[in-house]
Design a protein around this motif. Structure first.
Motif, mmCIF file in Angstrom:
data_model
loop_
_atom_site.group_PDB
_atom_site.id
_atom_site.type_symbol
_atom_site.label_atom_id
_atom_site.label_comp_id
_atom_site.label_asym_id
_atom_site.label_seq_id
_atom_site.Cartn_x
_atom_site.Cartn_y
_atom_site.Cartn_z
ATOM 1 N N PRO A 2 0.828 -1.215 0.000
ATOM 2 C CA PRO A 2 0.000 0.000 0.000
ATOM 3 C C PRO A 2 0.861 1.265 0.000
ATOM 4 O O PRO A 2 2.006 1.257 0.457
ATOM 5 C CB PRO A 2 -0.781 -0.117 1.307
ATOM 6 C CG PRO A 2 0.091 -0.941 2.191
ATOM 7 C CD PRO A 2 0.798 -1.912 1.275
ATOM 8 N N ILE A 3 0.295 2.313 -0.502
ATOM 9 C CA ILE A 3 0.940 3.625 -0.461
ATOM 10 C C ILE A 3 0.272 4.411 0.661
ATOM 11 O O ILE A 3 -0.956 4.527 0.714
ATOM 12 C CB ILE A 3 0.795 4.362 -1.807
ATOM 13 C CG1 ILE A 3 1.557 3.595 -2.891
ATOM 14 C CG2 ILE A 3 1.279 5.806 -1.682
ATOM 15 C CD1 ILE A 3 1.383 4.162 -4.279
ATOM 16 N N ILE A 4 1.085 4.972 1.556
ATOM 17 C CA ILE A 4 0.565 5.772 2.663
ATOM 18 C C ILE A 4 0.670 7.234 2.262
ATOM 19 O O ILE A 4 1.774 7.741 2.041
ATOM 20 C CB ILE A 4 1.339 5.481 3.966
ATOM 21 C CG1 ILE A 4 1.218 3.998 4.316
ATOM 22 C CG2 ILE A 4 0.816 6.349 5.100
ATOM 23 C CD1 ILE A 4 2.128 3.558 5.437
ATOM 24 N N ARG A 5 -0.449 7.876 2.165
ATOM 25 C CA ARG A 5 -0.508 9.281 1.753
ATOM 26 C C ARG A 5 -0.042 10.183 2.907
ATOM 27 O O ARG A 5 -0.124 9.788 4.076
ATOM 28 C CB ARG A 5 -1.937 9.650 1.357
ATOM 29 C CG ARG A 5 -2.513 8.786 0.273
ATOM 30 C CD ARG A 5 -1.951 9.175 -1.065
ATOM 31 N NE ARG A 5 -2.476 8.271 -2.091
ATOM 32 C CZ ARG A 5 -1.846 8.017 -3.199
ATOM 33 N NH1 ARG A 5 -0.694 8.578 -3.461
ATOM 34 N NH2 ARG A 5 -2.366 7.202 -4.085
ATOM 35 N N PRO A 6 0.424 11.396 2.592
ATOM 36 C CA PRO A 6 0.877 12.316 3.642
ATOM 37 C C PRO A 6 -0.193 12.656 4.672
ATOM 38 O O PRO A 6 0.119 13.016 5.799
ATOM 39 C CB PRO A 6 1.301 13.569 2.867
ATOM 40 C CG PRO A 6 1.537 13.118 1.483
ATOM 41 C CD PRO A 6 0.638 11.930 1.250
ATOM 42 N N GLU A 8 -2.309 10.473 5.867
ATOM 43 C CA GLU A 8 -2.618 9.255 6.609
ATOM 44 C C GLU A 8 -1.563 8.984 7.673
ATOM 45 O O GLU A 8 -0.393 9.341 7.511
ATOM 46 C CB GLU A 8 -2.696 8.047 5.671
ATOM 47 C CG GLU A 8 -3.766 8.174 4.611
ATOM 48 C CD GLU A 8 -3.702 7.057 3.582
ATOM 49 O OE1 GLU A 8 -4.738 6.791 2.973
ATOM 50 O OE2 GLU A 8 -2.632 6.455 3.396
ATOM 51 N N ALA A 9 -1.988 8.333 8.736
ATOM 52 C CA ALA A 9 -1.045 7.958 9.799
ATOM 53 C C ALA A 9 -0.266 6.713 9.385
ATOM 54 O O ALA A 9 -0.807 5.805 8.757
ATOM 55 C CB ALA A 9 -1.805 7.679 11.092
ATOM 56 N N VAL A 10 1.004 6.682 9.746
ATOM 57 C CA VAL A 10 1.838 5.504 9.504
ATOM 58 C C VAL A 10 1.553 4.514 10.626
ATOM 59 O O VAL A 10 1.666 4.855 11.807
ATOM 60 C CB VAL A 10 3.346 5.877 9.489
ATOM 61 C CG1 VAL A 10 4.195 4.641 9.339
ATOM 62 C CG2 VAL A 10 3.630 6.882 8.391
ATOM 63 N N PRO A 11 1.154 3.290 10.284
ATOM 64 C CA PRO A 11 0.845 2.322 11.346
ATOM 65 C C PRO A 11 2.106 1.910 12.112
ATOM 66 O O PRO A 11 3.149 1.675 11.518
ATOM 67 C CB PRO A 11 0.247 1.128 10.597
ATOM 68 C CG PRO A 11 0.687 1.279 9.182
ATOM 69 C CD PRO A 11 0.955 2.731 8.956
ATOM 70 N N VAL A 12 1.977 1.861 13.433
ATOM 71 C CA VAL A 12 3.082 1.458 14.295
ATOM 72 C C VAL A 12 2.592 0.341 15.194
ATOM 73 O O VAL A 12 1.646 0.535 15.966
ATOM 74 C CB VAL A 12 3.594 2.642 15.155
ATOM 75 C CG1 VAL A 12 4.691 2.191 16.104
ATOM 76 C CG2 VAL A 12 4.081 3.770 14.266
ATOM 77 N N ASP A 13 3.217 -0.831 15.073
ATOM 78 C CA ASP A 13 2.813 -1.972 15.887
ATOM 79 C C ASP A 13 3.387 -1.855 17.296
ATOM 80 O O ASP A 13 2.676 -1.947 18.279
ATOM 81 C CB ASP A 13 3.276 -3.271 15.224
ATOM 82 C CG ASP A 13 2.806 -4.491 15.979
ATOM 83 O OD1 ASP A 13 1.656 -4.492 16.447
ATOM 84 O OD2 ASP A 13 3.598 -5.439 16.093
ATOM 85 N N ARG A 14 4.669 -1.651 17.411
ATOM 86 C CA ARG A 14 5.366 -1.504 18.686
ATOM 87 C C ARG A 14 6.301 -0.314 18.573
ATOM 88 O O ARG A 14 7.063 -0.194 17.627
ATOM 89 C CB ARG A 14 6.206 -2.732 19.031
ATOM 90 C CG ARG A 14 5.444 -3.968 19.333
ATOM 91 C CD ARG A 14 4.772 -3.896 20.700
ATOM 92 N NE ARG A 14 3.362 -4.064 20.536
ATOM 93 C CZ ARG A 14 2.422 -3.498 21.275
ATOM 94 N NH1 ARG A 14 2.728 -2.740 22.268
ATOM 95 N NH2 ARG A 14 1.169 -3.694 21.035
#
Length: 153
Positions: A2-6, A8-14
């Motif tokens: 996927p492309i994360i748009r500016p 959108e939040a970047v997913p962080v697992d830990r």
């Protein structure tokens, strides 16, 4: 992928964060503002404004024997990375030491144990980690750069 748009939040697992700063600026106080267990390797928590529990760590074997303590906490703060690495180095077998200091193989073992501990916290126990480190200035050519003071590399 996927492309994360500016927007959108970047997913962080830990979360694994390193806070670097000079002595006495409040790294330990900041490190205890999460619902965290602070592992005190360098005895600096007596100066901090504390908002969470502290576990003094006089020897590395104490960390390995008390891993069940971490279950009640969302995060673990390591104060300081230098103190943690020195505790691991003090626990090395004699074959990895020369005049009390780790050999090249000894440093490899130290870093493997440190990495395994962080991996255990993030992957097995699913904890966020806050690493605290003192700053040191190094000269690179004509300029100075501030880096984390971490022994062995």
């Amino acid at each position: 992928m996927p492309i994360i748009r500016p927007t959108e939040a970047v997913p962080v697992d830990r979360l694994v964060a390193l806070l670097v700063g000079p002595y006495g600026v409040g790294k330990t106080s900041l490190g205890t503002t999460l619902h965290t267990l602070l592992l005190d390797f360098d005895g600096g928590t007596m100066r901090a404004t504390r908002h969470s529990d502290v576990q003094p760590i006089p020897a590395w074997r104490d960390v390995e024997q008390r891993r069940a303590y971490y279950d009640a906490y969302a995060a673990v703060t390591i104060d300081t990375v230098e103190g943690c690495i020195r505790a691991i180095a003090r626990d090395l077998p004699a074959r990895y030491l020369v005049n009390g200091a780790p050999t090249l193989q000894g440093w490899s073992v130290v870093h493997q144990r440190f990495a395994a501990f962080l991996h255990h916290l993030t992957t097995t126990l699913r904890k966020d980690i806050v690493l605290l480190a003192h700053a040191k200035d190094i000269r690179i050519g004509d300029s100075w750069q501030t880096v984390a003071r971490i022994p062995g590399g």
